[in-house]
Design a protein around this motif. Structure first.
Motif, PDB file in Angstrom:
ATOM      1  N   ILE A  10      47.509  49.364  38.169  1.00  0.00           N
ATOM      2  CA  ILE A  10      46.375  49.262  37.253  1.00  0.00           C
ATOM      3  C   ILE A  10      45.144  48.780  37.983  1.00  0.00           C
ATOM      4  CG2 ILE A  10      45.495  48.055  35.226  1.00  0.00           C
ATOM      5  CD1 ILE A  10      48.348  48.008  34.132  1.00  0.00           C
ATOM      6  N   ARG A  11      45.317  47.777  38.845  1.00  0.00           N
ATOM      7  CA  ARG A  11      44.172  47.262  39.592  1.00  0.00           C
ATOM      8  C   ARG A  11      43.603  48.344  40.496  1.00  0.00           C
ATOM      9  NH1 ARG A  11      47.412  42.662  40.363  1.00  0.00           N
ATOM     10  NH2 ARG A  11      47.824  43.286  42.522  1.00  0.00           N
ATOM     11  N   THR A  12      44.472  49.155  41.087  1.00  0.00           N
ATOM     12  CA  THR A  12      44.001  50.197  41.983  1.00  0.00           C
ATOM     13  C   THR A  12      43.233  51.267  41.233  1.00  0.00           C
ATOM     14  OG1 THR A  12      45.905  49.824  43.412  1.00  0.00           O
ATOM     15  CG2 THR A  12      44.729  51.881  43.694  1.00  0.00           C
ATOM     16  N   THR A  13      43.755  51.707  40.080  1.00  0.00           N
ATOM     17  CA  THR A  13      43.085  52.774  39.339  1.00  0.00           C
ATOM     18  C   THR A  13      41.752  52.314  38.786  1.00  0.00           C
ATOM     19  OG1 THR A  13      44.299  52.142  37.337  1.00  0.00           O
ATOM     20  CG2 THR A  13      45.259  53.873  38.715  1.00  0.00           C
ATOM     21  N   ARG A  14      41.597  51.039  38.546  1.00  0.00           N
ATOM     22  CA  ARG A  14      40.331  50.538  38.017  1.00  0.00           C
ATOM     23  C   ARG A  14      39.331  50.193  39.115  1.00  0.00           C
ATOM     24  NH1 ARG A  14      42.467  46.447  33.192  1.00  0.00           N
ATOM     25  NH2 ARG A  14      43.276  48.098  31.819  1.00  0.00           N
ATOM     26  N   GLY A  15      39.693  50.430  40.340  1.00  0.00           N
ATOM     27  CA  GLY A  15      38.747  50.205  41.422  1.00  0.00           C
ATOM     28  C   GLY A  15      38.943  48.904  42.155  1.00  0.00           C
ATOM     29  N   ALA A  16      39.858  48.072  41.703  1.00  0.00           N
ATOM     30  CA  ALA A  16      40.106  46.803  42.381  1.00  0.00           C
ATOM     31  C   ALA A  16      41.198  46.992  43.418  1.00  0.00           C
ATOM     32  CB  ALA A  16      40.544  45.740  41.368  1.00  0.00           C
ATOM     33  N   PRO A  17      41.194  46.174  44.473  1.00  0.00           N
ATOM     34  CA  PRO A  17      42.229  46.301  45.493  1.00  0.00           C
ATOM     35  C   PRO A  17      43.564  45.818  44.962  1.00  0.00           C
ATOM     36  CG  PRO A  17      40.873  44.385  45.915  1.00  0.00           C
ATOM     37  CD  PRO A  17      40.238  45.109  44.767  1.00  0.00           C
ATOM     38  N   ALA A  18      44.624  46.337  45.507  1.00  0.00           N
ATOM     39  CA  ALA A  18      45.961  45.899  45.113  1.00  0.00           C
ATOM     40  C   ALA A  18      46.585  45.139  46.265  1.00  0.00           C
ATOM     41  CB  ALA A  18      46.824  47.097  44.745  1.00  0.00           C
ATOM     42  N   GLY A  19      47.269  44.058  45.968  1.00  0.00           N
ATOM     43  CA  GLY A  19      47.912  43.289  47.013  1.00  0.00           C
ATOM     44  C   GLY A  19      48.284  41.911  46.517  1.00  0.00           C
ATOM     45  N   GLU A  20      48.903  41.136  47.380  1.00  0.00           N
ATOM     46  CA  GLU A  20      49.297  39.791  47.020  1.00  0.00           C
ATOM     47  C   GLU A  20      48.065  38.899  46.907  1.00  0.00           C
ATOM     48  OE1 GLU A  20      52.285  38.736  46.196  1.00  0.00           O
ATOM     49  OE2 GLU A  20      53.027  40.786  46.447  1.00  0.00           O
ATOM     50  N   PRO A  21      48.039  38.017  45.904  1.00  0.00           N
ATOM     51  CA  PRO A  21      46.894  37.104  45.752  1.00  0.00           C
ATOM     52  C   PRO A  21      46.684  36.257  47.000  1.00  0.00           C
ATOM     53  CG  PRO A  21      48.295  37.070  43.801  1.00  0.00           C
ATOM     54  CD  PRO A  21      49.038  37.851  44.844  1.00  0.00           C
ATOM     55  N   LYS A  22      45.447  35.929  47.277  1.00  0.00           N
ATOM     56  CA  LYS A  22      45.094  35.117  48.434  1.00  0.00           C
ATOM     57  C   LYS A  22      44.526  33.797  47.928  1.00  0.00           C
ATOM     58  CE  LYS A  22      42.421  35.539  52.742  1.00  0.00           C
ATOM     59  NZ  LYS A  22      41.508  36.429  53.499  1.00  0.00           N
ATOM     60  N   PRO A  23      44.918  32.669  48.504  1.00  0.00           N
ATOM     61  CA  PRO A  23      44.395  31.378  48.031  1.00  0.00           C
ATOM     62  C   PRO A  23      42.867  31.357  48.053  1.00  0.00           C
ATOM     63  CG  PRO A  23      46.202  31.052  49.580  1.00  0.00           C
ATOM     64  CD  PRO A  23      45.878  32.510  49.612  1.00  0.00           C
ATOM     65  N   ASP A  24      42.288  30.805  46.994  1.00  0.00           N
ATOM     66  CA  ASP A  24      40.824  30.754  46.907  1.00  0.00           C
ATOM     67  C   ASP A  24      40.219  30.018  48.101  1.00  0.00           C
ATOM     68  OD1 ASP A  24      41.127  32.058  44.542  1.00  0.00           O
ATOM     69  OD2 ASP A  24      40.601  30.358  43.253  1.00  0.00           O
ATOM     70  N   ALA A  25      40.896  28.967  48.542  1.00  0.00           N
ATOM     71  CA  ALA A  25      40.367  28.180  49.664  1.00  0.00           C
ATOM     72  C   ALA A  25      40.278  29.022  50.932  1.00  0.00           C
ATOM     73  CB  ALA A  25      41.249  26.961  49.912  1.00  0.00           C
ATOM     74  N   ALA A  26      41.240  29.901  51.144  1.00  0.00           N
ATOM     75  CA  ALA A  26      41.232  30.767  52.333  1.00  0.00           C
ATOM     76  C   ALA A  26      40.104  31.777  52.247  1.00  0.00           C
ATOM     77  CB  ALA A  26      42.573  31.485  52.470  1.00  0.00           C
ATOM     78  N   VAL A  27      39.861  32.303  51.050  1.00  0.00           N
ATOM     79  CA  VAL A  27      38.766  33.251  50.868  1.00  0.00           C
ATOM     80  C   VAL A  27      37.427  32.575  51.124  1.00  0.00           C
ATOM     81  CG1 VAL A  27      37.632  34.820  49.256  1.00  0.00           C
ATOM     82  CG2 VAL A  27      40.105  34.549  49.175  1.00  0.00           C
ATOM     83  N   VAL A  28      37.263  31.378  50.575  1.00  0.00           N
ATOM     84  CA  VAL A  28      36.018  30.628  50.771  1.00  0.00           C
ATOM     85  C   VAL A  28      35.806  30.303  52.240  1.00  0.00           C
ATOM     86  CG1 VAL A  28      34.848  28.446  50.281  1.00  0.00           C
ATOM     87  CG2 VAL A  28      36.007  29.670  48.436  1.00  0.00           C
ATOM     88  N   ARG A  29      36.866  29.909  52.927  1.00  0.00           N
ATOM     89  CA  ARG A  29      36.758  29.587  54.351  1.00  0.00           C
ATOM     90  C   ARG A  29      36.302  30.801  55.159  1.00  0.00           C
ATOM     91  NH1 ARG A  29      41.800  28.585  55.318  1.00  0.00           N
ATOM     92  NH2 ARG A  29      42.194  30.666  56.166  1.00  0.00           N
ATOM     93  N   ASP A  30      36.912  31.943  54.904  1.00  0.00           N
ATOM     94  CA  ASP A  30      36.537  33.158  55.634  1.00  0.00           C
ATOM     95  C   ASP A  30      35.097  33.562  55.324  1.00  0.00           C
ATOM     96  OD1 ASP A  30      39.093  33.171  56.618  1.00  0.00           O
ATOM     97  OD2 ASP A  30      39.829  34.724  55.235  1.00  0.00           O
ATOM     98  N   ALA A  31      34.728  33.478  54.051  1.00  0.00           N
ATOM     99  CA  ALA A  31      33.374  33.865  53.638  1.00  0.00           C
ATOM    100  C   ALA A  31      32.326  32.938  54.239  1.00  0.00           C
ATOM    101  CB  ALA A  31      33.274  33.860  52.114  1.00  0.00           C
ATOM    102  N   LEU A  32      32.631  31.650  54.271  1.00  0.00           N
ATOM    103  CA  LEU A  32      31.695  30.692  54.875  1.00  0.00           C
ATOM    104  C   LEU A  32      31.542  30.958  56.369  1.00  0.00           C
ATOM    105  CD1 LEU A  32      32.645  27.299  53.152  1.00  0.00           C
ATOM    106  CD2 LEU A  32      30.487  28.549  52.946  1.00  0.00           C
TER     107      LEU A  32
END
Length: 256
Positions: A10-32
């Motif tokens: 469902i996530r893929t068909t709606r345009g969102a990526p599909a995969g295992e959730p990633k911790p928010d802290a890891a996303v913020v660290r990479d983005a920073l």
């Protein structure tokens, strides 16, 4: 037959990526990390822009309103070379068109509310698109995009101001060799994006064309003409592939 559609599908068909959730802290660290690393390059733009003859106010206005590093460097680089302002602006415009294609993909990926989209559009650039597209879920894509955009926008504009003020204090930036800072930063940002052989070939041909035309055309024009490298390389690549496919088909026919 029972419906076997999963939440990932469902996530893929709606345009969102599909995969295992990633911790928010890891996303913020990479983005920073991306935001800080690239945001500091605004200092080089401030120095380059002031060295090209733009005022501090004009330099800061470019970063506040345009906010797309490569196009900004292209604009001030053409002006520094004595190019016509219209030609310089045209080169910067065509270089910035790629952000439109990023926006088309990110609009599906992030699915932001309508009121937020005009503000988010200001942050659609190479780095924010790369961070968002690398995320496994829509939530992490939104976090990555937002943190990268805000960090980069604030730092880029702050360091642009500091660079422009520093250039005024230094006087002639050419005497310090700071006029080379802009192209060096641009190449540093561009090089990691050239992953395939075709991309590297296009970049190489574009450089050769631009260098060859520098003594002939006015400032800013060689950048525009160098854009012809992409269709040229793709044309010859297509011919080579068609010839190889034809030879392969003939070889199979002879074998039979």
């Amino acid at each position: 037959m029972a419906d076997q559609t999963t939440s990932a599908d469902i996530r893929t068909t709606r345009g969102a990526p599909a995969g295992e959730p990633k911790p928010d802290a890891a996303v913020v660290r990479d983005a920073l990390g991306v935001g800080v690393a690239v945001g500091l390059s605004g200092f080089a733009f401030g120095v380059t822009s002031a060295g090209a003859g733009l005022t501090v106010a004009q330099t800061c206005a470019l970063s506040l309103l345009v906010f797309t590093g490569a196009s900004q460097f292209a604009l001030v680089g053409a002006l520094a070379a004595g190019g016509n302002p219209l030609t310089a602006a045209a080169g910067a415009f065509f270089l910035g068109v790629r952000n439109t294609f990023y926006g088309l993909r990110l609009s599906q990926l992030l699915a932001l509310p309508g009121l937020v989209r005009p503000f988010a559009a200001q942050g659609v650039i190479d780095e924010t698109a790369a961070v968002a597209l690398a995320q496994p879920t829509r939530r992490s894509a939104r976090i990555g995009f937002t943190v990268t955009a805000v960090t980069l926008y604030v730092l880029w504009n702050l360091t642009t101001l500091l660079g422009a003020l520093g250039a005024e204090a230094l006087g002639d930036t050419n005497a310090w060799g700071l006029d080379a800072a802009g192209p060096a930063v641009f190449l540093a940002l561009l090089a990691p994006m050239l992953r395939s052989t075709t991309e590297r070939t296009v970049a190489g041909v574009a450089v050769v064309v631009m260098l060859g035309l520098l003594p002939v055309l006015p400032g800013g024009a060689p950048v525009l003409v160098a854009a012809l490298a992409a269709p040229l390389v793709l044309f010859f690549k297509g011919r080579t592939e068609r010839r190889d496919n034809s030879d392969s088909a003939e070889g199979k026919g002879a074998a039979q």
